[in-house]
Design a protein around this motif. Structure first.
Motif, PDB file in Angstrom:
ATOM      1  N   VAL A  53      24.239  73.421  60.183  1.00 24.54           N
ATOM      2  CA  VAL A  53      26.019  73.635  59.639  1.00 24.54           C
ATOM      3  C   VAL A  53      25.796  74.567  58.870  1.00 24.54           C
ATOM      4  N   LEU A  54      25.236  74.850  58.035  1.00 20.97           N
ATOM      5  CA  LEU A  54      24.687  76.059  57.071  1.00 20.97           C
ATOM      6  C   LEU A  54      24.947  77.473  57.489  1.00 20.97           C
ATOM      7  N   ALA A  55      24.468  77.380  58.976  1.00 20.93           N
ATOM      8  CA  ALA A  55      24.201  78.440  60.044  1.00 20.93           C
ATOM      9  C   ALA A  55      25.686  78.339  60.851  1.00 20.93           C
ATOM     10  N   ALA A  56      26.847  77.553  60.579  1.00 22.29           N
ATOM     11  CA  ALA A  56      28.103  77.543  61.281  1.00 22.29           C
ATOM     12  C   ALA A  56      28.794  77.925  60.130  1.00 22.29           C
ATOM     13  N   GLY A  57      27.954  78.648  58.842  1.00 24.99           N
ATOM     14  CA  GLY A  57      29.219  78.460  57.561  1.00 24.99           C
ATOM     15  C   GLY A  57      29.797  77.405  57.094  1.00 24.99           C
ATOM     16  N   ALA A  58      29.419  76.256  57.770  1.00 26.50           N
ATOM     17  CA  ALA A  58      30.154  74.804  56.414  1.00 26.50           C
ATOM     18  C   ALA A  58      29.073  74.685  55.425  1.00 26.50           C
ATOM     19  N   VAL A  59      30.088  73.902  55.500  1.00 24.76           N
ATOM     20  CA  VAL A  59      28.931  73.023  54.106  1.00 24.76           C
ATOM     21  C   VAL A  59      28.597  71.241  54.340  1.00 24.76           C
ATOM     22  N   PHE A  60      27.564  71.093  53.992  1.00 21.19           N
ATOM     23  CA  PHE A  60      26.602  70.178  54.415  1.00 21.19           C
ATOM     24  C   PHE A  60      27.210  68.880  53.621  1.00 21.19           C
ATOM     25  N   ALA A  61      27.775  67.880  53.484  1.00 16.85           N
ATOM     26  CA  ALA A  61      28.608  67.138  52.654  1.00 16.85           C
ATOM     27  C   ALA A  61      28.043  65.820  53.378  1.00 16.85           C
ATOM     28  N   PRO A  62      26.092  64.349  52.623  1.00 15.86           N
ATOM     29  CA  PRO A  62      26.292  64.142  53.176  1.00 15.86           C
ATOM     30  C   PRO A  62      27.080  62.346  52.727  1.00 15.86           C
ATOM     31  N   LEU A  63      26.985  61.757  53.354  1.00 14.35           N
ATOM     32  CA  LEU A  63      27.340  60.482  52.916  1.00 14.35           C
ATOM     33  C   LEU A  63      25.981  59.289  52.396  1.00 14.35           C
ATOM     34  N   ASN A  64      26.007  58.233  52.017  1.00 10.35           N
ATOM     35  CA  ASN A  64      24.850  56.911  51.148  1.00 10.35           C
ATOM     36  C   ASN A  64      25.139  56.229  52.936  1.00 10.35           C
ATOM     37  N   LEU A  65      23.641  55.795  53.461  1.00  9.55           N
ATOM     38  CA  LEU A  65      23.598  54.505  53.928  1.00  9.55           C
ATOM     39  C   LEU A  65      24.479  54.092  53.869  1.00  9.55           C
ATOM     40  N   ALA A  66      24.555  53.369  52.637  1.00 11.59           N
ATOM     41  CA  ALA A  66      24.697  52.100  51.966  1.00 11.59           C
ATOM     42  C   ALA A  66      26.365  51.966  52.232  1.00 11.59           C
ATOM     43  N   TYR A  67      26.841  52.830  51.606  1.00  8.41           N
ATOM     44  CA  TYR A  67      28.584  53.125  51.858  1.00  8.41           C
ATOM     45  C   TYR A  67      29.003  51.689  52.265  1.00  8.41           C
ATOM     46  N   ARG A  68      30.527  51.903  52.359  1.00  4.22           N
ATOM     47  CA  ARG A  68      31.190  51.071  53.123  1.00  4.22           C
ATOM     48  C   ARG A  68      32.360  50.081  52.668  1.00  4.22           C
ATOM     49  N   GLY A  69      33.292  50.231  53.385  1.00  6.38           N
ATOM     50  CA  GLY A  69      35.051  49.719  52.954  1.00  6.38           C
ATOM     51  C   GLY A  69      35.390  50.863  51.421  1.00  6.38           C
ATOM     52  N   ARG A  70      35.300  50.813  50.995  1.00  9.28           N
ATOM     53  CA  ARG A  70      36.420  51.319  50.132  1.00  9.28           C
ATOM     54  C   ARG A  70      35.745  52.021  49.223  1.00  9.28           C
ATOM     55  N   LEU A  71      34.505  52.074  49.487  1.00  6.19           N
ATOM     56  CA  LEU A  71      33.399  53.492  48.563  1.00  6.19           C
ATOM     57  C   LEU A  71      33.209  54.816  50.087  1.00  6.19           C
ATOM     58  N   LEU A  72      32.892  54.387  51.274  1.00  7.83           N
ATOM     59  CA  LEU A  72      33.168  55.049  51.998  1.00  7.83           C
ATOM     60  C   LEU A  72      34.334  55.496  52.315  1.00  7.83           C
ATOM     61  N   GLU A  73      35.785  54.899  52.478  1.00  8.26           N
ATOM     62  CA  GLU A  73      36.841  55.762  52.409  1.00  8.26           C
ATOM     63  C   GLU A  73      36.919  56.968  51.221  1.00  8.26           C
ATOM     64  N   HIS A  74      36.422  56.373  49.850  1.00  5.66           N
ATOM     65  CA  HIS A  74      36.848  57.076  49.067  1.00  5.66           C
ATOM     66  C   HIS A  74      35.848  58.351  49.330  1.00  5.66           C
ATOM     67  N   ALA A  75      35.150  57.953  49.331  1.00 11.35           N
ATOM     68  CA  ALA A  75      33.895  59.653  49.528  1.00 11.35           C
ATOM     69  C   ALA A  75      34.716  60.286  50.618  1.00 11.35           C
ATOM     70  N   LEU A  76      34.965  59.438  51.993  1.00 13.97           N
ATOM     71  CA  LEU A  76      35.560  60.361  53.243  1.00 13.97           C
ATOM     72  C   LEU A  76      36.888  60.790  52.263  1.00 13.97           C
ATOM     73  N   ASN A  77      37.362  60.561  52.187  1.00  9.46           N
ATOM     74  CA  ASN A  77      39.174  60.983  51.535  1.00  9.46           C
ATOM     75  C   ASN A  77      38.706  62.667  50.752  1.00  9.46           C
ATOM     76  N   VAL A  78      37.187  62.881  50.074  1.00 12.24           N
ATOM     77  CA  VAL A  78      37.335  63.709  48.834  1.00 12.24           C
ATOM     78  C   VAL A  78      36.431  64.356  49.451  1.00 12.24           C
ATOM     79  N   THR A  79      35.862  63.678  50.416  1.00 10.83           N
ATOM     80  CA  THR A  79      34.828  65.474  51.410  1.00 10.83           C
ATOM     81  C   THR A  79      36.401  66.246  52.402  1.00 10.83           C
ATOM     82  N   ALA A  80      37.342  65.238  52.251  1.00 13.23           N
ATOM     83  CA  ALA A  80      37.748  65.629  53.641  1.00 13.23           C
ATOM     84  C   ALA A  80      38.227  66.067  54.540  1.00 13.23           C
ATOM     85  N   SER A  81      36.545  65.272  55.180  1.00 15.86           N
ATOM     86  CA  SER A  81      36.093  66.164  56.229  1.00 15.86           C
ATOM     87  C   SER A  81      36.693  66.166  57.771  1.00 15.86           C
ATOM     88  N   TRP A  82      36.967  66.750  58.507  1.00 11.93           N
ATOM     89  CA  TRP A  82      37.984  66.493  59.677  1.00 11.93           C
ATOM     90  C   TRP A  82      36.877  65.956  61.111  1.00 11.93           C
TER      91      TRP A  82
END
Length: 535
Positions: A79-108
């Motif tokens: 990811v770093l070699a591609a010039g991108a930003v490393f944006a990991p998610l907690n493995l325990a995320y689910r439901g609205r917490l997971l949805e919120h994290a993905l939308n904050v990150t705005a990763s496609w």
């Protein structure tokens, strides 16, 4: 502290190490496989070129949602070699917490473990359009939430040359987006620069080229993952990459894999001391253990294992500005002294410094630009509040003695600390309030000798409704990460309120666990994280 670009930028360090010491071991895995610096660079370049071919550009966020391991190492560097930003998610995320994290990150672009993919179903994540699956069954055709999932073979290019970026990243650019717990609202995505991690490493990862760091307490979604990889890389050392901390095998793994340095949270030290004493307790290659927070058991730890832990203070926003300068500091309650290049104050609610010995909020500055976090993603007001009056406000209560040693007292933020995890009481309360019978709720931590704190909720039912603790716990198990599900539940006819209609949590904390408190674990409901099938 590194100064030149080729000493700060992760990928430039990796390229140089691979050229100068191609056969030196960088990563060792539990199955015995070893990656040299040349092999690690090769994996990074292949992954980066695959990401570029898929459309990843400089500055894009790549969400990562799987355990570490070999894939974690190659994807991080890729990811770093591609010039991108490393944006990991907690493995325990689910439901609205997971949805919120993905939308904050705005990763496609999301790289996720196959067994986690069902949690994406039904989420409103409009930015997400590409999912790469790693783990068992990764090559089976599947569609999740209307998105075709591709296998991780598509993350391995035949091109083994380091990508040439149109706009190479600089020390001030974002390297990682790490999530911290929400305290007055949802969790925040923290922008961390390359300089942030260089300075973080300088504070905590004090190793030589001969050292090998254990990654045991560093899941891929914690600061420790980039920190220890970067720390070993910048000194020419190596890492032992394991998926979790196992008290029963910790010393055996250190002996088998030549681990010399480890970074633990205090509860891990307690777990190691619970192991039956052994004649091999001091027969290990470990030369230094850093522990944060430190534990009153540190003298017993030294007596038994021959190591007196060092300690310090750091966070996702501030890096590591305070540390014990040597193992001779024997007061287990101190975090140490402020490092050179940082300034710290302990202040009251008006940012006025409190007298020595009194408790206030710790605020921090750095002489080095970009050494502190770069703020919260898409949260301008929260960022301004974080840096009000030109100082980073940690939200943590400290005191300082006359000799300049700092002591952590408590969290001024409304956050619960359980087994190394920061838990937002707001997020717990938000989910409890979705229960149809709940009118009001307060989530807070209660002290526990083995877990730092356990999660407790006090609930006020709606008029005429009945809240049954076991049913509420089962309701929350499907909606919250396992570590956020309350252990203790107490039902109040009316919760105590302030004049502004806020629940008086100090009163509830003082009450603590009583005979009227329902204990989930005493009722046989013990939770742990989902065990994902290894490759």
């Amino acid at each position: 502290m590194a100064s030149s670009r080729d000493e700060v930028m992760t990928i430039e360090i990796l390229a140089r190490r691979a050229l100068e010491h191609p056969d030196r071991v960088f990563a060792v895995f539990p199955d015995g496989e070893e990656w040299t610096y040349a092999r690690t660079a090769d994996e990074a370049w292949r992954t980066a070129n695959a990401l570029r071919a898929r459309g990843i550009s400089e500055g894009d966020h790549v969400s990562v949602w799987f355990p570490g391991g070999k894939d974690g190492v190659r994807v991080f560097f890729g990811v770093l070699a591609a010039g991108a930003v490393f944006a990991p998610l907690n493995l325990a995320y689910r439901g609205r917490l997971l949805e919120h994290a993905l939308n904050v990150t705005a990763s496609w672009f999301l790289v996720a473990h196959t067994e986690l993919l069902p949690r994406l179903e039904g989420l409103d994540v409009p930015n997400l359009r590409t999912i790469v699956s790693v783990g068992p069954g990764r090559d089976k055709p599947m569609t999740v939430n209307g998105i075709d999932v591709i296998g991780d073979d598509d993350l391995r290019s035949d091109n083994t040359r380091q990508p040439e970026l149109e706009h190479p990243r600089g020390p001030w650019d974002h390297m990682c987006l790490m999530f911290t717990s929400g305290t007055t609202g949802p969790s925040k995505g923290v922008h961390q620069s390359y300089t942030f991690y260089d300075e973080f490493c300088e504070g905590i990862v004090r190793i030589t080229a001969e050292d090998r760091i254990s990654m045991a307490p560093a899941p891929i979604f914690h600061n420790g993952w980039p920190l220890y990889l970067q720390g070993a890389l910048r000194k020419g050392g190596s890492v032992f990459v394991t998926d979790r901390f196992r008290p029963s095998t910790f010393w055996d793994e250190a002996r088998k894999h030549g681990v010399t340095v480890a970074y633990l949270v205090g509860t891990m030290a307690h777990a190691l001391l619970k192991n039956p004493p052994s004649a091999d307790d001091r027969n290990h290659p470990m030369r230094r253990i850093n522990m944060a927070p430190n534990t009153p058991d540190n003298k017993e730890f030294e007596r038994r294992f021959g190591l007196l832990p060092t300690s310090g203070y750091g966070s996702t926003e501030v890096g590591y500005p305070i540390r014990t300068t040597d193992p001779g500091v024997r007061d287990p309650t101190t975090c140490g002294k402020v490092r050179a290049g940082y300034a710290a104050r302990i202040v009251d609610a008006f940012d006025q410094e409190v007298p020595v010995g009194e408790v206030g909020e710790l605020i921090v500055r750095s002489d080095r630009p970009w050494a502190l976090c770069s703020g919260y993603k898409d949260m301008a007001e929260a960022t301004v509040e974080l840096y009000r009056n030109g100082w980073l406000h940690t939200g943590d209560a400290f005191r300082r003695d006359e000799d300049g040693y700092y002591y952590f007292v408590d969290r001024m933020k409304d956050v619960i600390r359980r087994r190394g995890e920061n838990i937002s009481s707001v997020e717990v309360e938000s989910e409890v309030l979705t229960h149809p019978a709940v009118a009001k709720v307060a989530a807070y931590g209660v002290p526990d000798p083995h877990s730092q704190e356990e999660v407790m909720v006090a609930v006020e039912p709606k008029p005429g409704a009945l809240v049954e603790p076991r049913q509420l716990a089962e309701f929350l198990i499907e909606r919250l990460p396992h570590y956020m599900v309350p252990r203790y539940i107490v039902i109040h006819e009316k919760l105590p309120l302030t004049a502004t209609e806020r629940v008086r949590k100090p009163e509830l904390r003082d009450e603590g666990v009583t005979a009227n408190t329902w204990d989930r674990e005493a009722e046989g409901i013990v939770l742990s994280g989902q065990r994902l099938t290894p490759e």
